[in-house]
Design an enzyme around this catalytic site. Structure first.
Site, PDB file in Angstrom:
ATOM      1  N   SER A  65      -9.783  60.183   4.107  1.00  0.00           N
ATOM      2  CA  SER A  65     -10.384  60.442   5.656  1.00  0.00           C
ATOM      3  C   SER A  65     -10.680  61.525   5.964  1.00  0.00           C
ATOM      4  O   SER A  65     -11.399  61.952   7.047  1.00  0.00           O
ATOM      5  CB  SER A  65      -9.775  59.596   6.434  1.00  0.00           C
ATOM      6  OG  SER A  65     -10.411  58.234   6.723  1.00  0.00           O
ATOM      7  N   LYS A  68     -13.957  62.929   6.673  1.00  0.00           N
ATOM      8  CA  LYS A  68     -14.832  62.509   7.742  1.00  0.00           C
ATOM      9  C   LYS A  68     -14.824  63.817   8.609  1.00  0.00           C
ATOM     10  O   LYS A  68     -16.029  63.669   9.610  1.00  0.00           O
ATOM     11  CB  LYS A  68     -14.171  61.259   8.282  1.00  0.00           C
ATOM     12  CG  LYS A  68     -14.297  60.308   7.556  1.00  0.00           C
ATOM     13  CD  LYS A  68     -13.525  59.122   8.061  1.00  0.00           C
ATOM     14  CE  LYS A  68     -13.228  57.854   7.061  1.00  0.00           C
ATOM     15  NZ  LYS A  68     -12.141  56.729   7.614  1.00  0.00           N
ATOM     16  N   TYR A 192     -20.218  58.846   0.104  1.00  0.00           N
ATOM     17  CA  TYR A 192     -19.107  58.428   0.984  1.00  0.00           C
ATOM     18  C   TYR A 192     -17.915  58.387   0.041  1.00  0.00           C
ATOM     19  O   TYR A 192     -16.919  59.117   0.222  1.00  0.00           O
ATOM     20  CB  TYR A 192     -19.169  57.123   1.865  1.00  0.00           C
ATOM     21  CG  TYR A 192     -17.865  56.977   2.374  1.00  0.00           C
ATOM     22  CD1 TYR A 192     -17.666  57.360   3.696  1.00  0.00           C
ATOM     23  CD2 TYR A 192     -16.992  55.838   1.791  1.00  0.00           C
ATOM     24  CE1 TYR A 192     -16.200  56.877   4.298  1.00  0.00           C
ATOM     25  CE2 TYR A 192     -15.750  55.473   2.469  1.00  0.00           C
ATOM     26  CZ  TYR A 192     -15.533  56.133   3.541  1.00  0.00           C
ATOM     27  OH  TYR A 192     -14.058  55.799   4.256  1.00  0.00           O
ATOM     28  N   TYR A 244      -6.083  57.186  13.200  1.00  0.00           N
ATOM     29  CA  TYR A 244      -6.108  55.976  12.970  1.00  0.00           C
ATOM     30  C   TYR A 244      -5.486  55.162  14.427  1.00  0.00           C
ATOM     31  O   TYR A 244      -5.725  55.808  15.349  1.00  0.00           O
ATOM     32  CB  TYR A 244      -5.538  55.116  11.771  1.00  0.00           C
ATOM     33  CG  TYR A 244      -6.089  55.801  10.397  1.00  0.00           C
ATOM     34  CD1 TYR A 244      -7.172  55.962   9.982  1.00  0.00           C
ATOM     35  CD2 TYR A 244      -4.839  56.381   9.426  1.00  0.00           C
ATOM     36  CE1 TYR A 244      -7.511  56.569   8.965  1.00  0.00           C
ATOM     37  CE2 TYR A 244      -5.179  56.925   8.546  1.00  0.00           C
ATOM     38  CZ  TYR A 244      -6.402  57.092   8.048  1.00  0.00           C
ATOM     39  OH  TYR A 244      -6.956  57.637   6.838  1.00  0.00           O
ATOM     40  N   VAL A 262      -5.870  58.650   3.657  1.00  0.00           N
ATOM     41  CA  VAL A 262      -4.783  57.632   2.697  1.00  0.00           C
ATOM     42  C   VAL A 262      -4.225  58.266   1.552  1.00  0.00           C
ATOM     43  O   VAL A 262      -3.394  57.717   0.926  1.00  0.00           O
ATOM     44  CB  VAL A 262      -5.454  56.459   2.693  1.00  0.00           C
ATOM     45  CG1 VAL A 262      -5.536  55.484   4.162  1.00  0.00           C
ATOM     46  CG2 VAL A 262      -6.685  56.392   1.943  1.00  0.00           C
TER      47      VAL A 262
HETATM   48  N1  GLU Z   1     -11.695  55.999   0.928  1.00  0.00           N
HETATM   49  C1  GLU Z   1     -10.861  55.453   1.911  1.00  0.00           C
HETATM   50  C2  GLU Z   1     -11.599  54.335   2.269  1.00  0.00           C
HETATM   51  O1  GLU Z   1     -12.592  54.266   2.334  1.00  0.00           O
HETATM   52  C3  GLU Z   1     -10.700  56.509   2.942  1.00  0.00           C
HETATM   53  C4  GLU Z   1      -9.927  56.016   3.992  1.00  0.00           C
HETATM   54  C5  GLU Z   1      -8.946  56.892   4.831  1.00  0.00           C
HETATM   55  O2  GLU Z   1      -8.380  57.803   4.275  1.00  0.00           O
HETATM   56  O3  GLU Z   1      -8.626  56.358   5.989  1.00  0.00           O
HETATM   57  O4  GLU Z   1     -10.974  53.043   2.555  1.00  0.00           O
END
Ligand code: GLU
Length: 308
Positions: A65, A68, A192, A244, A262
């Site tokens: 994430s 992002k 993504y 989160y 994650v």
């Molecule tokens: N690739 C992970 C997903 O899409 C990223 C989630 C994350 O790091 O929060 O679930």
């Protein structure tokens, strides 16, 4: 405020070590399940060019994430603040898990760019003729923001993400059905999944944090990599939504902007001072690095740097 130094980082690491036992690696992506949960590293890069590292700061891990942040920076550069936030994605925290679909049914527009639905919508806005083209541009931007030419895809993680990414597919197709996703859903998803599967180190993401702290300018080269206003928007969203549904608690405990993934990484940014990168793959129930949070909390208290 105390100055950062090598021994402070080492103390933070020893303090954080106890917390690796309190978490476990992400279980829903097979590749992440098998990562050694005892790894832990922290790197701080100050804006005047000093770098301190302790522990496993050169061990590559998947950025997940934290990507992002980079996608949002590129989308802001490509489309501008007004376009992005008026039509595609909001600026509000959700209190829901990062991959939740529940609010898309009632609100259509994803709440913020750091939940999966929001990030997928953001990737859709990035310029490119195809998913591969979007990813190529993302990777270039990544390398610049992390000050590293060696950032590359972890093929095994990518295949693992793609194979088990049904929840993300559900989000993307729901967005498409409600006209909230630009481009072909399959291609956007592929970009993504790839951006989440990039290999980085704690040192790489510390540099990303330093660029954000330096208001968009690379502190090493002096090159402007994003508009100052975009860096400010990103830092603000990191504070409100970066951890989160644990963002509120993190803001109280640690008190500066950060974004986790994650894969166990956390990038933190202290405006006008430094970037910090932490890697500790054992996660708490919300998906944040358990030891990583402990390390950042330690540093926050040792330097007395909480914003509020
Ligand atoms: N690739 C992970 C997903 O899409 C990223 C989630 C994350 O790091 O929060 O679930």
């Amino acid at each position: 405020m105390a100055e950062i130094c090598q021994s402070m980082l080492e103390d933070a690491l020893s303090y954080g070590r106890a917390f690796t036992k309190e978490g476990k690696t992400a279980q829903y992506i097979p590749y992440l399940r098998q990562v050694d949960r005892d790894l832990l590293g922290v790197c701080a890069e100050t804006l005047d060019g000093r770098r301190f590292s302790a522990g496993d700061t050169r061990v590559p891990f998947t950025v997940q994430s934290i990507a992002k942040v980079v996608a949002l920076s590129l989308a802001l550069q490509d489309r501008g603040e007004r376009y992005l936030f008026s039509g595609r994605v909001g600026l509000e925290p959700t209190g829901d898990p990062f991959n939740s679909i529940i609010r898309l049914e009632t609100d259509r527009k994803p709440y913020n760019p750091f939940i999966n639905a929001g990030a997928i919508a953001v990737v859709g806005t990035i310029k490119g003729h195809s998913g591969a083209d979007k990813f190529r541009r993302l990777l270039e931007h990544f390398k610049k923001l992390c000050g590293s030419e060696t950032i590359a895809l972890c093929q095994e993680a990518y295949l693992s993400e793609r194979e088990t990414g049904d929840k993300n597919r559900a989000l993307a197709y729901h967005l498409k059905a409600t006209k909230m996703l630009e481009g072909d859903a399959r291609e956007v998803l592929d970009a993504y999944f790839r951006m989440c599967s990039l290999y980085v180190t704690a040192e790489d993401i510390a540099h990303l944090g330093a660029v954000l702290a330096n208001r968009g300018v690379d502190p090493g080269t002096g090159e402007r990599l994003m508009e100052a206003n975009h860096a400010r928007i990103i830092r603000t969203l990191m504070l409100t939504c970066g951890m989160y549904d644990g963002s509120g608690q993190f803001a109280v405990k640690v008190g500066y902007p950060a974004k986790s993934g994650v894969g166990g990484g956390i990038v933190a940014t202290l405006v006008d001072r430094m970037g910090i990168g932490v890697f500790g793959p054992a996660l708490d129930p919300r998906g944040n690095s358990a030891a990583g949070i402990a390390v950042l909390e330690y540093l926050s208290q040792a330097m007395d740097i909480r914003l509020f």
